[in-house]
Design a protein around this motif. Sequence first.
Motif, PDB file in Angstrom:
ATOM      1  N   GLY A 177      68.622  42.527 -35.906  1.00  0.00           N
ATOM      2  CA  GLY A 177      69.747  41.533 -34.955  1.00  0.00           C
ATOM      3  C   GLY A 177      68.868  40.245 -34.611  1.00  0.00           C
ATOM      4  O   GLY A 177      68.221  40.184 -33.493  1.00  0.00           O
ATOM      5  N   GLY A 178      68.744  39.411 -35.325  1.00  0.00           N
ATOM      6  CA  GLY A 178      68.176  38.152 -35.003  1.00  0.00           C
ATOM      7  C   GLY A 178      66.653  38.174 -35.347  1.00  0.00           C
ATOM      8  O   GLY A 178      65.780  37.045 -34.963  1.00  0.00           O
ATOM      9  N   GLY A 179      66.096  38.982 -35.866  1.00  0.00           N
ATOM     10  CA  GLY A 179      64.542  39.145 -36.339  1.00  0.00           C
ATOM     11  C   GLY A 179      64.452  40.780 -36.522  1.00  0.00           C
ATOM     12  O   GLY A 179      65.301  41.391 -36.915  1.00  0.00           O
ATOM     13  N   PRO A 180      63.175  41.034 -36.958  1.00  0.00           N
ATOM     14  CA  PRO A 180      62.764  42.221 -37.410  1.00  0.00           C
ATOM     15  C   PRO A 180      62.974  43.192 -36.230  1.00  0.00           C
ATOM     16  O   PRO A 180      62.818  43.034 -35.111  1.00  0.00           O
ATOM     17  N   VAL A 181      63.040  44.699 -36.645  1.00  0.00           N
ATOM     18  CA  VAL A 181      62.985  45.794 -35.573  1.00  0.00           C
ATOM     19  C   VAL A 181      61.671  45.447 -34.474  1.00  0.00           C
ATOM     20  O   VAL A 181      61.876  45.565 -33.397  1.00  0.00           O
ATOM     21  N   ALA A 182      60.724  45.345 -35.190  1.00  0.00           N
ATOM     22  CA  ALA A 182      59.333  45.069 -34.394  1.00  0.00           C
ATOM     23  C   ALA A 182      58.512  44.069 -34.933  1.00  0.00           C
ATOM     24  O   ALA A 182      58.679  43.824 -36.360  1.00  0.00           O
ATOM     25  N   SER A 183      57.561  43.755 -34.296  1.00  0.00           N
ATOM     26  CA  SER A 183      56.943  42.491 -34.697  1.00  0.00           C
ATOM     27  C   SER A 183      55.780  42.859 -35.763  1.00  0.00           C
ATOM     28  O   SER A 183      55.604  44.048 -36.062  1.00  0.00           O
ATOM     29  N   GLY A 184      55.229  41.977 -36.178  1.00  0.00           N
ATOM     30  CA  GLY A 184      53.957  42.173 -37.078  1.00  0.00           C
ATOM     31  C   GLY A 184      52.816  42.967 -36.532  1.00  0.00           C
ATOM     32  O   GLY A 184      52.130  43.668 -37.117  1.00  0.00           O
ATOM     33  N   VAL A 185      52.736  42.877 -35.413  1.00  0.00           N
ATOM     34  CA  VAL A 185      51.600  43.715 -34.434  1.00  0.00           C
ATOM     35  C   VAL A 185      51.768  45.302 -34.688  1.00  0.00           C
ATOM     36  O   VAL A 185      50.956  45.896 -35.219  1.00  0.00           O
ATOM     37  N   GLU A 186      53.162  45.479 -34.541  1.00  0.00           N
ATOM     38  CA  GLU A 186      53.356  47.046 -34.802  1.00  0.00           C
ATOM     39  C   GLU A 186      53.342  47.676 -36.091  1.00  0.00           C
ATOM     40  O   GLU A 186      52.641  48.513 -36.517  1.00  0.00           O
ATOM     41  N   SER A 187      53.665  46.707 -37.209  1.00  0.00           N
ATOM     42  CA  SER A 187      53.512  47.032 -38.562  1.00  0.00           C
ATOM     43  C   SER A 187      51.987  47.388 -39.014  1.00  0.00           C
ATOM     44  O   SER A 187      51.560  48.156 -39.443  1.00  0.00           O
ATOM     45  N   ALA A 188      51.197  46.128 -38.403  1.00  0.00           N
ATOM     46  CA  ALA A 188      49.830  46.096 -38.566  1.00  0.00           C
ATOM     47  C   ALA A 188      48.970  47.418 -37.894  1.00  0.00           C
ATOM     48  O   ALA A 188      48.065  47.886 -38.376  1.00  0.00           O
ATOM     49  N   ILE A 189      49.718  47.815 -36.861  1.00  0.00           N
ATOM     50  CA  ILE A 189      49.120  49.074 -36.168  1.00  0.00           C
ATOM     51  C   ILE A 189      49.176  50.120 -37.087  1.00  0.00           C
ATOM     52  O   ILE A 189      48.279  51.268 -37.146  1.00  0.00           O
ATOM     53  N   VAL A 190      50.358  50.347 -37.800  1.00  0.00           N
ATOM     54  CA  VAL A 190      50.622  51.570 -38.548  1.00  0.00           C
ATOM     55  C   VAL A 190      49.799  51.448 -39.848  1.00  0.00           C
ATOM     56  O   VAL A 190      49.197  52.310 -40.182  1.00  0.00           O
ATOM     57  N   ALA A 191      49.726  50.174 -40.432  1.00  0.00           N
ATOM     58  CA  ALA A 191      48.975  49.847 -41.609  1.00  0.00           C
ATOM     59  C   ALA A 191      47.323  50.282 -41.144  1.00  0.00           C
ATOM     60  O   ALA A 191      46.783  50.878 -42.387  1.00  0.00           O
ATOM     61  N   ASP A 192      46.761  49.656 -40.292  1.00  0.00           N
ATOM     62  CA  ASP A 192      45.631  50.057 -39.791  1.00  0.00           C
ATOM     63  C   ASP A 192      45.477  51.828 -39.707  1.00  0.00           C
ATOM     64  O   ASP A 192      44.286  52.258 -40.085  1.00  0.00           O
ATOM     65  N   ALA A 193      46.278  52.349 -38.947  1.00  0.00           N
ATOM     66  CA  ALA A 193      46.169  53.789 -38.833  1.00  0.00           C
ATOM     67  C   ALA A 193      46.053  54.582 -40.267  1.00  0.00           C
ATOM     68  O   ALA A 193      45.419  55.569 -40.466  1.00  0.00           O
ATOM     69  N   LEU A 194      47.261  54.121 -41.259  1.00  0.00           N
ATOM     70  CA  LEU A 194      47.080  54.717 -42.478  1.00  0.00           C
ATOM     71  C   LEU A 194      45.937  54.524 -43.337  1.00  0.00           C
ATOM     72  O   LEU A 194      45.406  55.287 -44.227  1.00  0.00           O
ATOM     73  N   GLY A 195      45.714  53.351 -43.127  1.00  0.00           N
ATOM     74  CA  GLY A 195      44.359  52.779 -44.076  1.00  0.00           C
ATOM     75  C   GLY A 195      43.042  53.744 -43.510  1.00  0.00           C
ATOM     76  O   GLY A 195      42.184  53.901 -44.257  1.00  0.00           O
ATOM     77  N   GLY A 196      42.988  54.055 -42.028  1.00  0.00           N
ATOM     78  CA  GLY A 196      41.923  54.667 -41.587  1.00  0.00           C
ATOM     79  C   GLY A 196      41.831  56.262 -42.173  1.00  0.00           C
ATOM     80  O   GLY A 196      40.572  56.694 -42.226  1.00  0.00           O
ATOM     81  N   ALA A 197      42.831  56.641 -42.571  1.00  0.00           N
ATOM     82  CA  ALA A 197      42.917  58.217 -43.089  1.00  0.00           C
ATOM     83  C   ALA A 197      43.091  57.998 -44.685  1.00  0.00           C
ATOM     84  O   ALA A 197      43.605  59.221 -45.212  1.00  0.00           O
ATOM     85  N   VAL A 198      42.967  56.886 -45.344  1.00  0.00           N
ATOM     86  CA  VAL A 198      43.456  56.662 -46.760  1.00  0.00           C
ATOM     87  C   VAL A 198      44.616  57.374 -47.151  1.00  0.00           C
ATOM     88  O   VAL A 198      44.884  58.452 -47.820  1.00  0.00           O
ATOM     89  N   ALA A 199      45.722  57.299 -45.880  1.00  0.00           N
ATOM     90  CA  ALA A 199      46.982  58.148 -46.380  1.00  0.00           C
ATOM     91  C   ALA A 199      47.710  57.770 -47.412  1.00  0.00           C
ATOM     92  O   ALA A 199      47.940  56.577 -47.812  1.00  0.00           O
ATOM     93  N   ASP A 200      47.934  58.558 -48.241  1.00  0.00           N
ATOM     94  CA  ASP A 200      48.583  58.517 -49.676  1.00  0.00           C
ATOM     95  C   ASP A 200      50.077  58.352 -49.238  1.00  0.00           C
ATOM     96  O   ASP A 200      50.776  59.348 -49.917  1.00  0.00           O
ATOM     97  N   VAL A 201      50.447  57.445 -48.773  1.00  0.00           N
ATOM     98  CA  VAL A 201      51.962  57.353 -48.357  1.00  0.00           C
ATOM     99  C   VAL A 201      52.288  55.759 -48.544  1.00  0.00           C
ATOM    100  O   VAL A 201      51.576  54.987 -48.030  1.00  0.00           O
ATOM    101  N   ALA A 202      53.761  55.603 -49.159  1.00  0.00           N
ATOM    102  CA  ALA A 202      53.905  54.065 -49.288  1.00  0.00           C
ATOM    103  C   ALA A 202      54.162  53.531 -47.839  1.00  0.00           C
ATOM    104  O   ALA A 202      54.858  54.061 -47.121  1.00  0.00           O
ATOM    105  N   PHE A 203      53.656  52.392 -47.498  1.00  0.00           N
ATOM    106  CA  PHE A 203      54.003  51.730 -46.194  1.00  0.00           C
ATOM    107  C   PHE A 203      54.078  50.226 -46.525  1.00  0.00           C
ATOM    108  O   PHE A 203      55.072  49.771 -46.015  1.00  0.00           O
ATOM    109  N   THR A 204      52.908  49.526 -46.775  1.00  0.00           N
ATOM    110  CA  THR A 204      52.881  47.992 -46.828  1.00  0.00           C
ATOM    111  C   THR A 204      53.816  47.465 -47.764  1.00  0.00           C
ATOM    112  O   THR A 204      54.650  46.779 -47.564  1.00  0.00           O
TER     113      THR A 204
END
Lengths: 377, 368
Positions: free
Chosen positions: B57-84
Amino acid sequence: MDYRDSPAEAEFRARLRTWLADHDPGLPTSSTDDDYWAQQAEWHTALYDAGFFGLSWPGRYGGHDLPPVFDVILDQELAAAGAPPRPSLGYLVQGITTHGSDDIKDRFLPGLISGRERWCQGFSEPDAGSDLASLRTTASHDGDDYVINGHKIWTSYSDVADWCFLLARTDPDVPKHKGISAFAVPMHQPGIEQRPLRMINGITTEFGQVLFDGARVASENMIGAPGEGWRVAMTIVSHEREPGELGFVARYAKTVDDVEKEVRADPTTFRPDQLDEVAWAFVQAEMLRLHVCRRLSERLDGIQHGPGGSVDKLLMTWVEQTVGAAALAVSGPRAALDTEDVPLKVYLYSRAQSVMGGTSQVQKNIVASRVLGLPAP
Amino acid sequence: MDTRDTPEQAELRRAARQLARELGPATVADLDDGARAKRLTGAVHDAGWLELRQDGGGGPVASGVESAIVADALGGAVADVAFTGPALAADLSRRAGCGATDSAVVGFAPNLIDPAVVPGRVAATPIYAVDAAEHVDVASVLVPTGPDYRLAQVQLDGPAEGADLTRVIRRIPAGASLADVHDQRRLLTHDDVAHWSALGLALTSADLVGLMRGVLDITVPYASERRQFGVPIGSFQAVQHLLAEARCLMEGSLSAALYASWAVDELAPDEACAAGRVAKAYCARAARTVCETAVQVHGGIGNTWECMVHVYLRRAVLSSQWFGDDGEQLLQIQRTRLGVDTPAAPSSGRPPGPAAPSSGRPPGPASG
């Protein structure tokens, strides 16, 4: 997470920017020109008197009780205006604040912060560099005084200092880390001899040697308890390693700006490798600015980084030396032809950053043992 | 100015790291454990992280910060799941006013930097669908429409390929036919695409920060345990200094990447891209050095397939190339800041000239 200015920060930034427009002293870069130091005292007091220095320090001592991130704004605006960096003495303030008695703080902090009293730091000795605790300068009790004998080196700005934050051995009979005490020694007295050192880039006002031969300091000028000197020193050097405390970000940003301006004037005259060096210097300087934002924000949680300061010191060193290398690259043959070439001087000065405040090798030892927890050698 | 996580961001960081650590691969053999990977994919889906860039509604559900937090966490565990990949697809769809869908991924040009732009009805070059979830069957591409773009789609039918063992790249051969997208309500402007690229730069940078943290988290303990000459190799200064430098590079990278993630939604497109380029240039170079250090400290075993460190290094290769490696970012910085008028980037994404930045020079001068 918010990198924008709060209303109070925006108001401060606007006020500072307005003031800087009228009060830039037009000083040359601190690291390359003796004329800077001749006028640095005036710059310090002007910045302080206008209300733009000592931002995060206690109001009781002349500071402004502001959150540490205000220093980020100060560094940014100084760089943008091409003004000199803020005086680098936060680490002495931290040392006195952490270890000094109320009397010591009341006596010394206001003059240190306002710039009315100038300080130098007497730590290193010819045979006590990285192994600082083996220092041999002595302070012997004599009536109400201590008598100082010894030889200090790499003592920045000693020739203009009113006071020396001195480490001296007060007890030779205990293990080396436990027999050291810290003092505020008056510099204007007999028994102190100054010997300036000329750095590899030619400046003579940065470094000096100081010889103490029977100089006196009142017992009440001891900072911390007898034998507490090593802990005092560790407080000071850990802060001396933090770019947020030093304000060097402004100096790097200004150098990058100067180098970029030269390239923009005619980019076609530079090779791709030179352009890469300049772009990489920008990336590094910007990284450090953002790193300082993060570290000073973390202080809002009361986090003091201690050994983490060594991480920051290494990052800062790499930035300074990358920026220096970019200046040299862009200067090209001029650096070889002209001994007064400013980029040459910037480059040569940058080599000191991996030594001053503790060598990079010592910093890596600290990070390995105290940040990473690797086993002792 | 306050760069700290909000309480909600700190909680997301904690939860994402915990989930990634619990369900990500702990060994190379775990990569073949389909049941585990399926649990990971389900958990990421259930957490709602794939919806962070959808329309809130007028923008994304969450900001780039939240998405980057998840990307950082998944990268840290070389998580084999689609996210980015899904996050970028959602972000592009939102900017185009399309309805939310998780069945498409964005198609990229062969340089992996630019979204695939296809004038006409048939793609002239291969298209690469990066980080596509298993069920995704189409890739979105851009079709020039005046100064703007409309979206079209190509079918995914090629096999999965690529160096990264934890994320899928599907290659669509040249000659693929475009299908129209019917629910696009707005044309994508140049600024839209730039803003979307800033998200790509921020998320790939965050992934690299996570990779550095994760690979150090396995390498530092290894150096403390592995003994030679009767002592742990981590007691030798030569090894200590390599790891200390790596830790510094990770910390500096985090500082740059955090700002890039904030900039995505808070700054104008050119400023957000500039922040992303700084982060990506620094993180790509740093991650290369840190992962190489991890291989070196692991010694002989570090050069075997069974050792986890190459999983990090391989993922770093993709995260670096995706949206452009350090050399590409430096080239763009030269254009925007130095007024350098260079020809279009060569297809390799490398700048011309003798000092290709990844030629071995680490972010810190070796002598310092």
